[in-house]
Design an enzyme around this catalytic site. Sequence first.
Site, short mmCIF file in Angstrom:
data_model
loop_
_atom_site.label_atom_id
_atom_site.label_comp_id
_atom_site.label_asym_id
_atom_site.label_seq_id
_atom_site.Cartn_x
_atom_site.Cartn_y
_atom_site.Cartn_z
N ASP A 11 0.86 -1.16 0.00
CA ASP A 11 0.00 0.00 0.00
C ASP A 11 0.91 1.23 0.00
O ASP A 11 2.11 1.12 0.29
CB ASP A 11 -0.87 -0.05 1.26
CG ASP A 11 -1.71 1.20 1.45
OD1 ASP A 11 -2.30 1.66 0.47
OD2 ASP A 11 -1.76 1.71 2.58
N ASP A 13 -0.06 5.00 1.19
CA ASP A 13 -0.21 5.90 2.33
C ASP A 13 -0.10 5.13 3.65
O ASP A 13 -0.78 4.12 3.85
CB ASP A 13 -1.55 6.62 2.26
CG ASP A 13 -1.67 7.48 1.01
OD1 ASP A 13 -1.77 8.69 1.15
OD2 ASP A 13 -1.64 6.92 -0.10
N ASP A 167 -1.90 -1.50 5.68
CA ASP A 167 -2.27 -1.03 7.02
C ASP A 167 -3.77 -0.91 7.23
O ASP A 167 -4.23 -0.86 8.37
CB ASP A 167 -1.63 0.33 7.29
CG ASP A 167 -2.28 1.44 6.48
OD1 ASP A 167 -2.75 2.43 7.08
OD2 ASP A 167 -2.33 1.34 5.24
N ASN A 170 -8.94 -1.75 3.48
CA ASN A 170 -8.99 -1.96 2.03
C ASN A 170 -7.78 -2.73 1.52
O ASN A 170 -7.69 -3.02 0.32
CB ASN A 170 -9.14 -0.62 1.29
CG ASN A 170 -7.96 0.30 1.48
OD1 ASN A 170 -7.36 0.33 2.56
ND2 ASN A 170 -7.62 1.06 0.47
#
Length: 211
Positions: A11, A13, A167, A170
């Site tokens: 991921d 962000d 984290d 999603n």
Amino acid sequence: MTSARLLVVLDADSTLIRNEVIELLAEEAGRRDEVQAATEAAMRGEVDFATSLRSRVSALAGVPVSAFPRVLSRIEPTPGVRELIDAVHARGGIVGVVSGGFHEILDEVAPALGVDLWRANRLEVVDGALSGRVDGAIVDADAKAAALQEWAGDHGVAARATIAIGDGANDLRMMAVAGLGLAFNAKPAVRAAAALVVGPQDLSEVIPLLP
């Protein structure tokens, strides 16, 4: 396409980078607090991601594209990310990033860090400013899982040789389809579902887990 020994997909962000880009953009619109609260709810899985993203992006309406360099200047790569990417490459692997964030930032950040493949949302721009709408299909949990499987297929990587690192809620489907799903700097629901929890803040801790 060239074949690879392994595939690591992160991921963006709060994983590849320490920031939440949408919050930095919202700060340019004077609406960081409300967007930050909505982002945290989405990452905990309390609301539908696509619905939440559209709502949060609407708060960015009017932000000029001239704000992008200011946002980029504030991006902080996560400690250990360069070491991890170098280690994957040294083992004949490739690194992908799939993000519910935005190409407008990731197109600069990903290649600078040595990432091989990346996919994210795009922000619609009208007359030099953000319209408050997403341009095209939203990269959600299903799209993240599909990207990992697509990239593995394209580069001849067996499912067991794939690692997904995330984290937020999603990221769970992507982590489920990978050979190894790692929770990094993660929300409680993600830590509970992950095969392993890494961190809290150094991605080089993943290196001993590489095949």
